[in-house]
Design a protein around this motif. Structure first.
Motif, PDB file in Angstrom:
ATOM      1  N   SER A  41       5.827   7.715   3.849  1.00 52.80           N
ATOM      2  CA  SER A  41       4.793   8.725   4.068  1.00 52.80           C
ATOM      3  C   SER A  41       3.663   8.593   3.066  1.00 52.80           C
ATOM      4  O   SER A  41       2.515   8.965   3.352  1.00 52.80           O
ATOM      5  N   ARG A  42       3.938   8.063   1.876  1.00 54.22           N
ATOM      6  CA  ARG A  42       2.909   7.914   0.848  1.00 54.22           C
ATOM      7  C   ARG A  42       1.819   6.942   1.288  1.00 54.22           C
ATOM      8  O   ARG A  42       0.675   7.055   0.837  1.00 54.22           O
ATOM      9  N   THR A  43       2.174   5.988   2.145  1.00 49.15           N
ATOM     10  CA  THR A  43       1.212   4.965   2.554  1.00 49.15           C
ATOM     11  C   THR A  43      -0.006   5.600   3.215  1.00 49.15           C
ATOM     12  O   THR A  43      -1.152   5.172   2.988  1.00 49.15           O
ATOM     13  N   GLU A  48      -0.750   8.932   2.911  1.00 54.16           N
ATOM     14  CA  GLU A  48      -1.245  10.026   2.070  1.00 54.16           C
ATOM     15  C   GLU A  48      -2.145   9.546   0.944  1.00 54.16           C
ATOM     16  O   GLU A  48      -3.062  10.249   0.525  1.00 54.16           O
ATOM     17  N   VAL A  49      -1.880   8.347   0.423  1.00 53.49           N
ATOM     18  CA  VAL A  49      -2.612   7.841  -0.730  1.00 53.49           C
ATOM     19  C   VAL A  49      -3.864   7.092  -0.302  1.00 53.49           C
ATOM     20  O   VAL A  49      -3.832   6.268   0.621  1.00 53.49           O
ATOM     21  N   GLY A  92       7.671   4.469  -9.153  1.00 52.16           N
ATOM     22  CA  GLY A  92       7.836   4.405  -7.706  1.00 52.16           C
ATOM     23  C   GLY A  92       8.102   3.000  -7.223  1.00 52.16           C
ATOM     24  O   GLY A  92       8.310   2.076  -8.018  1.00 52.16           O
ATOM     25  N   TRP A 135      -2.938  -0.969  -5.121  1.00 51.79           N
ATOM     26  CA  TRP A 135      -1.997   0.119  -5.428  1.00 51.79           C
ATOM     27  C   TRP A 135      -1.404  -0.045  -6.825  1.00 51.79           C
ATOM     28  O   TRP A 135      -1.295   0.924  -7.575  1.00 51.79           O
ATOM     29  N   GLU A 185      14.518   5.697  -1.078  1.00 48.96           N
ATOM     30  CA  GLU A 185      13.295   6.299  -0.535  1.00 48.96           C
ATOM     31  C   GLU A 185      12.988   5.843   0.885  1.00 48.96           C
ATOM     32  O   GLU A 185      12.049   6.362   1.510  1.00 48.96           O
ATOM     33  N   LEU A 216       0.121   3.425  -9.107  1.00 43.85           N
ATOM     34  CA  LEU A 216       0.912   4.252  -8.199  1.00 43.85           C
ATOM     35  C   LEU A 216       2.417   4.086  -8.373  1.00 43.85           C
ATOM     36  O   LEU A 216       3.176   5.021  -8.081  1.00 43.85           O
TER      37      LEU A 216
END
Length: 478
Positions: free
Chosen positions: A372-374, A376-377, A355, A182, A332, A187
């Motif tokens: 949620s990014r975990t 989605e990415v 981020g 990442w 976040e 990211l």
């Protein structure tokens, strides 16, 4: 080193040990399997002959894991027969010793590798003795008790060309590799700050040396257990675990957990030596008005801030907090979401220019923020995983020979990481340094560190904590 797909002192035995050590060849001969047998035959040289120093508790589990690979545990050594009992039962064919020097003196020709799972204050002398005999070593974390010792072992691994691994098993986990992928993908941008925390200590710290002297158990050789440390009368409950809270033997919460928690940011950000360190410590009160002063004991809690040069001229700050305290929750992260470990006891938060990401102990639970990014990415895997695990990885590398296989925590990485962890302890001990006038000049100052020369440049008393004096009769190396 992450493996990438794209690159790929009882004088008689002491004297004879030192004399013989210089004559032993570094390594062992690999005999091709086909010479000794047919298909399916495993040649003796295709299995690693291992000696364990410190074989109770963590030492027991270390040997059990190593035995899952092509390895035979042939020698056991422990100063406490009670602690050794389980390993003696598990490896009934292994010969047993109490003094590691006698074992290495008599048996060095019968082993290829050594594990060291003893209290911190004896790691370095035991590991270096084996390395100077050409034996590969697996050493529990922290690698050493002192910064100087860590530097010596790092250099010795190259000099004696032996395969090395520190026992911070998270270094072989998938989590740290995911985090690195990442980070390399940009990211979270450039990391400027890292927060690390733990609930440790979970043993006595910040207290005076106990006045409750006890009888030395008949199974324990107390003098050998002390090893390099100053002689003191035996105290009940110090062994097998509470030694961690006293500076003569242990390295406190930082030494216990730092190599597990600091390892991911140290590796991912390629931090190297810190240049500055400052700290504060939790108070111990002996009555309603007076703060206790116990310089022999680690504090009940501490906060340490380290500065690293970073890349592109931008410094990176690492904040360490222990004693159950935690950093501020990132905006976040949801109010009910776990921070770090699932129970929140320990963790790491990376703060980048674009981020944030976090993980728990050992690099577990890698998470992008918001969480949620975990999901989605999707970042392509570029770093090979270690399916055989930390222990068997070392066994296989030993059999292959020095420089033939990559490892997750060889001393070239584990040494500097340990130095960084112990730099926090240097600051903590400097904080409690009392001068001849009864004052504490190390409090409220920032210590400036010359990493290559292992020296604090602006507060000379701090340098006594870089390298300690061993008890008479004990020395590091030949």
């Amino acid at each position: 080193m992450l493996q990438e797909k794209t690159t790929k002192e009882n004088q008689v035995s002491r004297r004879s040990f030192l004399r013989n050590g210089a004559a032993v060849a570094a390594g062992f001969m690999i005999v091709p399997r086909h010479v000794l047998g047919g298909k399916g035959y495993t040649a003796p040289s295709d299995r690693l002959r291992v000696a364990g120093i410190g074989v109770g508790g963590k030492g027991q589990s270390d040997l059990a894991e190593i035995a899952k690979g092509p390895a035979d545990v042939v020698l056991l050594c422990d100063v406490d027969d009670r602690r050794a009992a389980a390993s003696i039962k598990a490896f009934p064919k292994a010969k047993y010793y109490k003094d590691f020097r006698e074992m290495l003196d008599k048996e060095h020709k019968n082993i290829d590798a050594v594990t060291v799972s003893t209290p911190d204050h004896n790691h370095a002398i035991q590991a270096l003795a084996a390395m100077q005999l050409g034996k590969h070593v697996y050493v529990q974390k922290p690698l050493t008790h002192d910064i100087y010792e860590a530097r010596v072992l790092t250099e010795a691994a190259k000099k004696y060309k032996v395969v090395t691994q520190m026992g911070n098993q998270g270094a072989s986990g998938d989590g740290v590799r995911q985090l690195m992928e990442w980070y390399r993908a940009g990211l979270i941008g450039e990391v400027t700050e890292v927060n690390c925390w733990t609930n440790r200590p979970v043993w006595p710290q910040g207290i005076p040396w106990s006045a409750n002297k006890g009888l030395v158990p008949k199974e324990l050789d107390w003098d050998l257990w002390l090893g390099t440390a100053p002689y003191k009368e035996y105290v009940d409950k110090l062994v097998p675990f509470n030694w961690r809270g006293w500076w003569d033997y242990g390295t406190g919460a930082l030494g216990d957990m730092g190599c597990h928690i600091i390892e991911p940011p140290f590796r991912i950000l390629d931090l190297g030596y810190p240049t500055e360190v400052e700290c504060s410590v939790g108070s111990v009160y002996v009555d309603e008005f007076k703060r206790g002063y116990f310089p022999e004991s680690c504090p009940p809690s501490s906060s340490v801030r380290l500065k690293f040069p970073g890349k592109n001229g931008k410094p990176v700050y690492m904040n360490w907090i222990d004693g159950g305290l935690k950093p501020a929750r990132p905006e976040e992260l949801g109010p009910n979401e776990p921070m770090g470990d699932r129970d929140g006891t320990s963790g790491v938060i990376f703060i980048g220019t674009k981020g944030k990401m976090m993980c728990g102990t050992y690099g577990m639970y890698p998470t992008l923020l918001p969480t949620s990014r975990t999901k989605e990415v999707n970042v392509k895997q570029t770093i090979a995983r270690v399916p055989e695990g930390h222990y068997v990885q070392w066994v296989n590398a030993c059999i292959a020979g020095y420089g033939k296989k990559e490892l997750s925590s060889p001393f070239e990485i584990a040494g500097p990481l340990t130095e960084t962890v112990l730099m926090g302890n240097l600051a903590i001990r400097s904080f409690d340094y009392k001068d001849a006038d009864g004052k504490f000049p190390g409090r409220g100052i920032k210590l400036l560190w010359d990493g290559p020369n292992m020296k604090i440049t602006n507060f000379e008393p701090a340098n006594q904590f870089v390298k300690r004096e061993y008890r008479s009769g004990w020395k590091l190396g030949k």
